[in-house]
Design an enzyme around this catalytic site. Structure first.
Site, mmCIF file in Angstrom:
data_model
loop_
_atom_site.group_PDB
_atom_site.id
_atom_site.type_symbol
_atom_site.label_atom_id
_atom_site.label_comp_id
_atom_site.label_asym_id
_atom_site.label_seq_id
_atom_site.Cartn_x
_atom_site.Cartn_y
_atom_site.Cartn_z
ATOM 1 C CB CYS A 33 -0.982 -0.063 1.327
ATOM 2 S SG CYS A 33 -0.136 -0.222 2.711
ATOM 3 C CB CYS A 102 -3.346 -1.108 8.929
ATOM 4 S SG CYS A 102 -4.274 -1.223 7.405
HETATM 5 FE FE1 FES Z 1 -1.782 0.604 4.284
HETATM 6 FE FE2 FES Z 1 -3.315 0.427 6.071
HETATM 7 S S1 FES Z 1 -3.566 0.342 3.849
HETATM 8 S S2 FES Z 1 -1.135 0.454 6.358
#
Ligand code: FES
Length: 149
Positions: A33, A102
Site C-alpha cells: 500500500c 495495518c
Molecule cells: Fe496500508 Fe493500512 S492500507 S497500512
C-alpha cells in the site's frame, strides 16, 4: 465498520510528532500500500518515558500507531517488545479483517525503534533480530498475513 475507538484515535491521534534526540527511531513500510510509519522513543533507565509517531498511511494505520504509543508509554523496553499487533487491535475494539495488516506496521515500528535503541547503546541485537524480522519492510508478506494491500 470501524469501532468508535478506531475513529477516535484516527480523528484525535495521541503522541503525534517527533522527538529530538530520540534514543531509538524505527521506520517500517508496507510495500503493497506504500504506507509508512515512524516511531521515536525516549528511554530512561530502560523505561519508555516518551514516544511519538508519524504515519503516512490509512486511517487504521494512524489509529493503530496512536494506540500503540499509548500502550508502550511508561512501560519498560522489554514490555514494549511484547506488544503484539493483536493487543493493539484488541485495545481498539477490533479492526475489519481487511485492515488487520495495518496494525502489523504498528508492532513492527515499535520493534524497529527498540532495535535502533539496542544498536545505539551497544546491546546485543541478535535475539531481537531473530524475534522479529524488523529490518525487512515487508513483514506482512513474510508472515503471510491476509488482506495485505
Ligand atoms: Fe496500508 Fe493500512 S492500507 S497500512
Amino acid at each position: 465498520m470501524y469501532s468508535e475507538k478506531v475513529v477516535e484515535h484516527f480523528t484525535k491521534p495521541r503522541n503525534v510528532g517527533e522527538i529530538e534526540n530520540a534514543d531509538g527511531v524505527g521506520q517500517v513500510g508496507n510495500p503493497v500500500c506504500g504506507d509508512i510509519m515512524k516511531i521515536y522513543l525516549k528511554i530512561e533507565n530502560n523505561i519508555i518515558v516518551d514516544v511519538k509517531f508519524k504515519t503516512f498511511g490509512c486511517g487504521a494505520a494512524i489509529a493503530t500507531s496512536s494506540m500503540a504509543t499509548e500502550l508502550i508509554k511508561g512501560k519498560s523496553v522489554n514490555e514494549a517488545l511484547e506488544l503484539s499487533n493483536k493487543a493493539v487491535v484488541e485495545a481498539l475494539d477490533g479492526l475489519p479483517p481487511v485492515k488487520l495488516h495495518c496494525s502489523v506496521l504498528a508492532e513492527e515500528a515499535v520493534k524497529a525503534a527498540i532495535l535502533d535503541y539496542y544498536k545505539r547503546t551497544g546491546k546485543d541485537t541478535k535475539a531481537l533480530e531473530k524475534k522479529c524480522n524488523v529490518e525487512c519492510t515487508s513483514y506482512a508478506h513474510n508472515h503471510d498475513i491476509e488482506g495485505v494491500g
